[in-house]
Structure formats: structure tokens, C-alpha cells
Design a protein around this motif. Structure first.
Motif, PDB file in Angstrom:
ATOM      1  N   ASN A 199     -81.467 -13.685  53.091  1.00 15.57           N
ATOM      2  CA  ASN A 199     -82.377 -13.321  52.173  1.00 15.57           C
ATOM      3  C   ASN A 199     -82.432 -13.947  50.682  1.00 15.57           C
ATOM      4  OD1 ASN A 199     -79.195 -13.670  50.611  1.00 15.57           O
ATOM      5  ND2 ASN A 199     -79.258 -13.251  53.095  1.00 15.57           N
TER       6      ASN A 199
ATOM      7  N   ALA B  17     -81.680  -7.240  40.642  1.00 14.20           N
ATOM      8  CA  ALA B  17     -82.297  -6.732  42.567  1.00 14.20           C
ATOM      9  C   ALA B  17     -81.537  -7.202  43.666  1.00 14.20           C
ATOM     10  CB  ALA B  17     -83.791  -7.604  42.367  1.00 14.20           C
ATOM     11  N   HIS B  18     -80.531  -7.693  43.741  1.00 14.01           N
ATOM     12  CA  HIS B  18     -79.454  -8.627  44.817  1.00 14.01           C
ATOM     13  C   HIS B  18     -78.512  -8.400  45.100  1.00 14.01           C
ATOM     14  CE1 HIS B  18     -78.888 -10.992  48.308  1.00 14.01           C
ATOM     15  NE2 HIS B  18     -79.311 -12.223  47.554  1.00 14.01           N
TER      16      HIS B  18
ATOM     17  N   LYS C  60     -93.771   5.408  37.812  1.00 11.70           N
ATOM     18  CA  LYS C  60     -94.327   3.234  36.956  1.00 11.70           C
ATOM     19  C   LYS C  60     -93.999   3.635  35.632  1.00 11.70           C
ATOM     20  CE  LYS C  60     -94.727   3.765  41.774  1.00 11.70           C
ATOM     21  NZ  LYS C  60     -93.488   2.591  41.691  1.00 11.70           N
TER      22      LYS C  60
ATOM     23  N   GLY D 169     -83.279   0.982  49.135  1.00  7.07           N
ATOM     24  CA  GLY D 169     -84.288   0.362  49.216  1.00  7.07           C
ATOM     25  C   GLY D 169     -83.770  -0.769  49.918  1.00  7.07           C
ATOM     26  N   HIS D 170     -84.861  -1.641  50.519  1.00  9.95           N
ATOM     27  CA  HIS D 170     -84.262  -2.365  51.151  1.00  9.95           C
ATOM     28  C   HIS D 170     -85.655  -3.645  51.697  1.00  9.95           C
ATOM     29  CE1 HIS D 170     -82.273  -6.064  53.591  1.00  9.95           C
ATOM     30  NE2 HIS D 170     -81.627  -5.983  52.693  1.00  9.95           N
ATOM     31  N   ARG D 171     -86.024  -5.110  51.531  1.00 10.21           N
ATOM     32  CA  ARG D 171     -87.418  -6.065  51.940  1.00 10.21           C
ATOM     33  C   ARG D 171     -87.211  -5.356  53.685  1.00 10.21           C
ATOM     34  NH1 ARG D 171     -89.587 -10.117  50.207  1.00 10.21           N
ATOM     35  NH2 ARG D 171     -89.844  -8.531  48.427  1.00 10.21           N
TER      36      ARG D 171
ATOM     37  N   ARG E 153     -74.487  -1.335  57.398  1.00 11.12           N
ATOM     38  CA  ARG E 153     -73.534  -1.147  56.333  1.00 11.12           C
ATOM     39  C   ARG E 153     -73.346   0.104  55.056  1.00 11.12           C
ATOM     40  NH1 ARG E 153     -76.100  -6.787  53.795  1.00 11.12           N
ATOM     41  NH2 ARG E 153     -77.890  -5.305  53.984  1.00 11.12           N
TER      42      ARG E 153
ATOM     43  N   TYR F 149     -91.434  11.066  48.018  1.00 15.39           N
ATOM     44  CA  TYR F 149     -91.417   9.506  46.845  1.00 15.39           C
ATOM     45  C   TYR F 149     -90.964   8.534  47.906  1.00 15.39           C
ATOM     46  CZ  TYR F 149     -91.544   5.070  44.037  1.00 15.39           C
ATOM     47  OH  TYR F 149     -91.445   5.001  43.353  1.00 15.39           O
ATOM     48  N   PHE F 150     -89.532   8.568  47.797  1.00 16.91           N
ATOM     49  CA  PHE F 150     -88.736   8.377  48.818  1.00 16.91           C
ATOM     50  C   PHE F 150     -89.125   8.046  50.269  1.00 16.91           C
ATOM     51  CE2 PHE F 150     -85.970   6.710  45.632  1.00 16.91           C
ATOM     52  CZ  PHE F 150     -86.177   7.765  44.111  1.00 16.91           C
TER      53      PHE F 150
ATOM     54  N   LEU G 234     -87.072   4.226  51.697  1.00 15.34           N
ATOM     55  CA  LEU G 234     -86.375   3.865  50.749  1.00 15.34           C
ATOM     56  C   LEU G 234     -85.172   4.546  51.098  1.00 15.34           C
ATOM     57  CD1 LEU G 234     -88.404   3.711  47.334  1.00 15.34           C
ATOM     58  CD2 LEU G 234     -87.901   1.915  49.443  1.00 15.34           C
TER      59      LEU G 234
ATOM     60  N   ASP H 112     -75.024  -1.419  49.043  1.00 11.23           N
ATOM     61  CA  ASP H 112     -74.888  -1.620  47.506  1.00 11.23           C
ATOM     62  C   ASP H 112     -74.313  -0.179  46.912  1.00 11.23           C
ATOM     63  OD1 ASP H 112     -76.323  -4.730  47.077  1.00 11.23           O
ATOM     64  OD2 ASP H 112     -74.475  -4.833  46.919  1.00 11.23           O
TER      65      ASP H 112
HETATM   66  C1  SDX Z   1     -79.410  -6.680  48.970  1.00  4.50           C
HETATM   67  O1  SDX Z   1     -82.964  -9.366  51.546  1.00  4.50           O
HETATM   68  C2  SDX Z   1     -81.512  -8.839  51.502  1.00  4.50           C
HETATM   69  O2  SDX Z   1     -80.642  -9.136  52.813  1.00  4.50           O
HETATM   70  C3  SDX Z   1     -80.611  -8.407  50.268  1.00  4.50           C
HETATM   71  C4  SDX Z   1     -79.584  -7.365  50.830  1.00  4.50           C
HETATM   72  C5  SDX Z   1     -78.580  -9.132  51.549  1.00  4.50           C
HETATM   73  O3  SDX Z   1     -77.300  -8.388  52.387  1.00  4.50           O
HETATM   74  O4  SDX Z   1     -78.345 -10.263  50.871  1.00  4.50           O
HETATM   75  O5  SDX Z   1     -78.752  -6.788  52.000  1.00  4.50           O
HETATM   76  C6  SDX Z   1     -78.188  -7.292  49.556  1.00  4.50           C
HETATM   77  O6  SDX Z   1     -80.263  -7.332  48.108  1.00  4.50           O
HETATM   78  C7  SDX Z   1     -79.730  -4.797  48.847  1.00  4.50           C
HETATM   79  C8  SDX Z   1     -80.647  -4.785  48.008  1.00  4.50           C
HETATM   80  C9  SDX Z   1     -80.348  -4.354  46.478  1.00  4.50           C
HETATM   81  N1  SDX Z   1     -80.841  -4.255  45.709  1.00  4.50           N
HETATM   82  C10 SDX Z   1     -81.190  -2.550  45.162  1.00  4.50           C
HETATM   83  O7  SDX Z   1     -80.452  -1.862  45.180  1.00  4.50           O
HETATM   84  C11 SDX Z   1     -82.053  -2.851  43.687  1.00  4.50           C
HETATM   85  C12 SDX Z   1     -82.997  -1.513  43.670  1.00  4.50           C
HETATM   86  N2  SDX Z   1     -83.824  -1.777  44.759  1.00  4.50           N
HETATM   87  C13 SDX Z   1     -85.653  -2.390  44.436  1.00  4.50           C
HETATM   88  O8  SDX Z   1     -85.192  -3.343  44.020  1.00  4.50           O
HETATM   89  C14 SDX Z   1     -86.121  -2.885  45.262  1.00  4.50           C
HETATM   90  O9  SDX Z   1     -85.793  -1.398  47.140  1.00  4.50           O
HETATM   91  C15 SDX Z   1     -85.393  -4.097  46.612  1.00  4.50           C
HETATM   92  C16 SDX Z   1     -85.562  -5.412  46.081  1.00  4.50           C
HETATM   93  C17 SDX Z   1     -84.079  -3.829  47.181  1.00  4.50           C
HETATM   94  C18 SDX Z   1     -86.522  -3.994  47.544  1.00  4.50           C
HETATM   95  O10 SDX Z   1     -87.994  -4.374  47.217  1.00  4.50           O
HETATM   96  P1  SDX Z   1     -88.906  -5.211  47.903  1.00  4.50           P
HETATM   97  O11 SDX Z   1     -89.139  -5.317  49.140  1.00  4.50           O
HETATM   98  O12 SDX Z   1     -90.353  -6.229  47.130  1.00  4.50           O
HETATM   99  O13 SDX Z   1     -89.577  -4.221  47.688  1.00  4.50           O
HETATM  100  P2  SDX Z   1     -91.215  -3.312  46.876  1.00  4.50           P
HETATM  101  O14 SDX Z   1     -90.732  -3.597  45.528  1.00  4.50           O
HETATM  102  O15 SDX Z   1     -92.085  -3.160  47.957  1.00  4.50           O
HETATM  103  O16 SDX Z   1     -91.351  -1.504  46.588  1.00  4.50           O
HETATM  104  C19 SDX Z   1     -92.035  -1.280  47.931  1.00  4.50           C
HETATM  105  C20 SDX Z   1     -91.835   0.618  46.875  1.00  4.50           C
HETATM  106  C21 SDX Z   1     -92.571   0.221  45.322  1.00  4.50           C
HETATM  107  O17 SDX Z   1     -93.296   1.385  45.124  1.00  4.50           O
HETATM  108  P3  SDX Z   1     -95.188   1.342  44.939  1.00  4.50           P
HETATM  109  O18 SDX Z   1     -95.595   0.068  44.575  1.00  4.50           O
HETATM  110  O19 SDX Z   1     -95.478   1.424  47.140  1.00  4.50           O
HETATM  111  O20 SDX Z   1     -95.354   2.904  44.395  1.00  4.50           O
HETATM  112  O21 SDX Z   1     -90.825   0.807  47.006  1.00  4.50           O
HETATM  113  C22 SDX Z   1     -90.968   1.407  45.390  1.00  4.50           C
HETATM  114  C23 SDX Z   1     -91.842   0.597  44.987  1.00  4.50           C
HETATM  115  O22 SDX Z   1     -91.516   1.011  43.160  1.00  4.50           O
HETATM  116  N3  SDX Z   1     -89.008   1.408  45.184  1.00  4.50           N
HETATM  117  C24 SDX Z   1     -88.275   1.397  44.095  1.00  4.50           C
HETATM  118  C25 SDX Z   1     -87.347   0.974  45.091  1.00  4.50           C
HETATM  119  N4  SDX Z   1     -87.110   0.112  45.627  1.00  4.50           N
HETATM  120  C26 SDX Z   1     -88.461   0.250  45.942  1.00  4.50           C
HETATM  121  N5  SDX Z   1     -88.880   2.757  43.685  1.00  4.50           N
HETATM  122  C27 SDX Z   1     -86.798   3.262  43.276  1.00  4.50           C
HETATM  123  N6  SDX Z   1     -86.124   2.689  43.320  1.00  4.50           N
HETATM  124  C28 SDX Z   1     -86.251   1.966  43.590  1.00  4.50           C
HETATM  125  N7  SDX Z   1     -84.690   1.077  45.072  1.00  4.50           N
END
Ligand code: SDX
Length: 426
Positions: free
Chosen positions: A234, A265-266, A297, A307-309, A317, A354-355, A360, A365
Motif C-alpha cells: 500500500n 485517500a489512505h 464527476k 473502494g480500494h485499489r 477486514r 455506479y458502485f 466499489l 476504514d
Molecule cells: C486504505 O492500499 C491499501 O491496501 C490501503 C489500505 C491498507 O490497509 O493499507 O487498505 C487502507 O487506504 C483503504 C482505502 C481508504 N480510502 C478511502 O476510503 C477513500 C475513498 N476511496 C477512494 O479514494 C478510492 O477508492 C481509493 C483511493 C481507495 C482507490 O483509488 P483508485 O484505485 O485509484 O480508484 P480509482 O480512482 O481508479 O477509481 C476507479 C473509479 C473512478 O471512477 P471512473 O473514473 O472510472 O468513473 O471508481 C471511482 C473513481 O471516481 N471511485 C469512487 C470511489 N473510489 C473510486 N467514487 C466514489 N467514491 C469512492 N470512494
């Protein structure tokens, strides 16, 4: 281990071959270290979504099936049967400890729970309203100025001592950050207590009266720490590896990881989730308007905790923490309406195209803040809790990197899109 080969052929028909390296689980990786020599090109992968940075034996995530393994053991079994300190031993050493090995490890950790008295002055130097993460990142980085006797990273004993010091001292420092913020006296560690019980007494006891906390609360915190201990490459773990790849000492490398974890975001998402739920609950936002904003958007808002990468299924979890909420909120006197709202938001989101299309799901968290709140941990300490638990993962990867025969300084390339070469006027 199959010897798969990828052949890359350009439009002039020139072909180059690249070996595929296979691991125990998961997709193979195309070895491209000789890509530039063979093709004159680099790869381009912003966010490293399809790029393996290292070989690791510590954790494995199957994002499609929502599986997380630590040294091969599934996270749900570890959460049910292990302790955080036993998991620390497993992550550091690769195998579960025997009774004797655990006793030795526990004694070593207990040897290092106190911090240099000057660190109290260091923390007291922060404003009372400094964010605890600001205090944590500064204080952990400063540890390297106190422990000169274990900074030779080429010395395996120094590396191990630093690892044990970090695991032992993070709860003490985390509690100091909380106590400073509250204007409370710092409590010394009590080595008669277990790791989590000791942290809770440093956080919540006061000199004026006896302190006791429920075993239910201690077990809930233990499970939360197990669930946050490690998670492959991560952002913050990759930051620790990149910082450590230059030869930076372990304290500085872990401080870099803490800094990276702070982002919303993390690791900062747990605090952001509660703010999001609070705003739905208290400021007239509705679930419908919140989901609409997350899909818009033109609105930078994202649904925090979703969401998650890697996970394109439920984060295992999140499932365990949601189960903890179901079990414990009554007993811990937690915010049941907040939990009910979170469940409602989850249901509404999972039913939304959408989700669903973007796969997603709730991540670690989404529910964690509800349990932390029920444990009387204030919101601005949520990411500190995450950092405290993740320290063992970070330092395990830092140690693994130093044992890696392919270890070299991390130095990515780029696509330069700036001005073409030009002369200075005049
Ligand atoms: C942690 O990596 C890890 O393992 C992290 C972690 C760990 O234990 O270390 O698991 C801990 O960081 C968990 C994540 C916590 N963050 C959040 O909850 C913040 C909200 N989530 C997003 O910011 C997002 O989902 C991420 C950062 C977690 C992942 O981002 P990505 O992989 O870069 O996803 P992306 O931007 O490529 O999204 C793909 C699509 C996009 O839409 P389109 O451009 O395809 O139309 O999904 C959408 C994004 O806009 N999207 C979301 C969303 N997450 C992705 N839309 C709305 N809400 C969201 N939360």
C-alpha cells in the motif's frame, strides 16, 4: 513454476522477449528491468496499478475474492485466534512462535516500552491543539536522534533492535500524543500488562484513581490492531520501502510511512468516514445526496471508506469490523444510530449501479471509526491508531527489503512533457 515468456513486437516487426516471474499466489509479473535496453522505452503506470515493486513473503491479497493472508494465514483466522503481539512475531519472522520464542519476544518488547525522558519535552513542545498525527510523525522521526546504538542498517542486530524498539514504543508515543492534546499527564508503561492492556492504561488511566477497562474493549482493540497490521505494498508501506531504499535509518523510514498514511485517500479515511456520517446525521445531508455527490464527476467528494485499489470485492477486514460492531456496540455503549446509518449507507451504495459497475465495496476504514469511537478514542486519534498497528507491517517490509538480494535504491523514470531544450535569453 512455468517459464512463461512475453514477446513484445513493435510496428516494424522488431520483437523482444521478457520472462514472466510467478509467485506462490497471484498473477505473474513480466520482468522489464531490461526493457529500455531492448526497446529504448520505459513503462508508464501512474499509481503503479499494474506494477510489482518487489518480491515479498509477508502478505498476499486476492482482490477478486476478498482474501488477505499474513505469512499464509487468513486474516479471519488470525483475528479470531491470534494476538497482536503474536502476529507481530509472525510478520517479522515468517512463522508463528513457539511458547519459548513468544516469551523471549514479549520480554524484548517489554524492555523497550519506555521512551527517553526528553521525548516528553519534545512532545510538550507542540501546541496543545496540534493534530496527533503531526506529533507522531515528528516524534517517530526524532527517535533516530535518541538511539544512536542501533542505526547501523548493515548490522542485523541493530535492525532487529530498531524493529523491536518501534513496535514497543509506538503505543507509548501514541498515548503521549493523546495525553498532550488533552492536557493530561503522561502515563508510564506498565510491563505487568499485555501489549493492548498496557496501551489502554497509558491512554485512559489517571494518577488520581484506579483504572480498569473491560476485557471486551481490550479484545475489540486487539482485533482492530490485528486487522490493520499489514497490507502488501500500500501507499505507506511503499513509502517506507522507497525511503529505506536510500539507506535511511528505520525511524526515519517509518516516519515517512506515517506521513503517507495521514492522507484521507489512505489511513486518514477512517476519520473522514466519521466526518461523512456525522454530516449526514447532523447537517441535513441525506444518504441520497451523499451518494449523488460521490457519483458527480464535478464534485471532488468521494464516498469515504468505499473502494480500494486491490479489493474488487468486500474487504475481509471490513466484514470482521462490521461483525465487531454488531457484537459489541451494546456492551461498549457505542453509537448504535451511527452504525445503523453506516449499514443503511452500505446497503444503498451496494444497490447502486455506479458502485456496482466499479466494484466499489466498503474497505477497512468504513466501520473502524465506529468501533474506535466506542472505545472512547477521539477522531483525531483514529489514524494514529492505524499507524500504531501498521508499524509492524512497515518495519517487516523494511527488514525484508534489506534481506532482498535484488535490493537497490528506488528511482522511477518519467514521461517529460515540459519545454523542449531552449537557450537562456540574451
Ligand atoms: C486504505 O492500499 C491499501 O491496501 C490501503 C489500505 C491498507 O490497509 O493499507 O487498505 C487502507 O487506504 C483503504 C482505502 C481508504 N480510502 C478511502 O476510503 C477513500 C475513498 N476511496 C477512494 O479514494 C478510492 O477508492 C481509493 C483511493 C481507495 C482507490 O483509488 P483508485 O484505485 O485509484 O480508484 P480509482 O480512482 O481508479 O477509481 C476507479 C473509479 C473512478 O471512477 P471512473 O473514473 O472510472 O468513473 O471508481 C471511482 C473513481 O471516481 N471511485 C469512487 C470511489 N473510489 C473510486 N467514487 C466514489 N467514491 C469512492 N470512494
Amino acid at each position: 513454476m512455468t517459464n512463461r515468456i512475453f514477446t513484445l513486437t513493435d510496428q516494424d516487426g522488431k520483437s523482444s522477449e521478457f520472462a514472466v516471474q510467478e509467485g506462490t499466489h497471484g498473477p505473474g509479473c513480466i520482468s522489464i528491468s531490461d526493457l529500455y535496453a531492448k526497446t529504448g522505452c520505459f513503462t508508464y503506470d501512474p499509481g503503479f496499478g499494474a506494477t510489482g515493486s518487489c518480491k515479498s513473503s509477508i502478505s498476499f491479497i486476492n482482490g477478486e475474492e476478498g482474501i488477505l493472508l499474513h505469512r499464509g494465514y487468513p486474516i479471519d483466522q488470525l483475528a479470531e485466534k491470534s494476538s497482536y503481539l503474536e502476529l507481530c512475531y509472525l510478520l517479522l519472522n515468517g512463522e508463528l512462535p513457539s511458547e519459548t520464542e513468544f516469551a523471549e519476544f514479549d520480554s524484548s518488547i517489554k524492555l523497550h516500552t519506555m521512551v527517553h525522558e526528553n521525548i516528553r519535552d519534545f512532545i510538550n513542545g507542540f501546541r496543545y491543539d496540534a493534530h496527533p498525527m503531526a506529533m507522531l510523525v515528528g516524534t517517530v522521526g526524532a527517535l533516530s536522534s535518541f538511539y544512536h546504538d542501533s542505526l547501523d542498517i548493515s548490522n542485523p542486530e541493530h535492525r532487529q533492535t530498531s524493529a523491536h524498539r518501534l513496535i514497543a514504543k509506538l503505543p507509548t508515543i501514541a498515548s503521549y500524543c493523546y495525553r498532550h492534546h488533552r492536557g493530561l499527564p503522561f502515563m508510564y508503561p506498565d510491563n505487568n500488562l499485555g501489549y493492548v492492556d498496557n496501551f489502554m492504561q497509558m491512554m485512559f488511566s489517571v494518577p488520581a484513581q484506579d483504572y480498569k477497562h473491560s476485557s471486551t474493549a481490550a479484545r475489540a482493540l486487539e482485533v482492530m490492531m490485528i486487522l490493520h497490521a499489514d497490507h502488501e505494498q500500500n501507499a505507506s508501506t511503499s513509502t517506507v520501502r522507497l525511503a529505506g531504499s536510500s539507506g535511511a535509518n528505520p525511524f526515519a523510514s517509518i516516519a515517512a510511512g506515517i506521513a503517507s498514511l495521514w492522507g484521507p485517500a489512505h489511513g486518514g479515511a477512517n476519520e473522514a468516514v466519521i466526518n461523512m456520517l456525522d454530516s449526514i446525521y447532523n447537517s441535513g445531508e441525506t444518504i441520497e445526496t451523499t451518494i449523488a455527490r460521490a457519483k458527480d464527476k464535478n464534485d471532488p467528494f468521494r464516498l469515504m471508506g468505499f473502494g480500494h485499489r486491490v479489493y474488487k470485492n468486500f474487504d475481509p477486514r471490513a466484514k470482521i469490523i462490521a461483525g465487531l460492531c454488531h457484537e459489541l456496540l451494546d456492551e461498549l455503549g457505542g453509537d448504535q444510530p451511527m452504525f445503523d446509518l453506516a449499514l443503511e449507507l452500505e446497503q444503498a451504495t451496494l444497490a447502486d449501479d455506479y458502485f456496482k459497475e466499479r466494484r466499489l465495496y466498503p474497505n477497512v476504514d468504513f466501520y473502524s471509526g465506529i468501533i474506535l469511537r466506542a472505545l472512547n478514542i477521539p477522531m483525531n486519534m483514529f489514524t494514529v491508531m492505524f499507524a500504531m498497528a501498521r508499524t509492524v507491517g512497515w518495519i517487516s517490509h523494511w527488514l525484508e527489503m534489506h534481506h532482498d538480494p535484488e535490493f537497490r535504491i528506488g528511482r522511477p523514470r518519467q514521461i517529460y512533457i515540459g519545454h523542449a531544450k531552449r537557450d537562456y535569453p540574451g
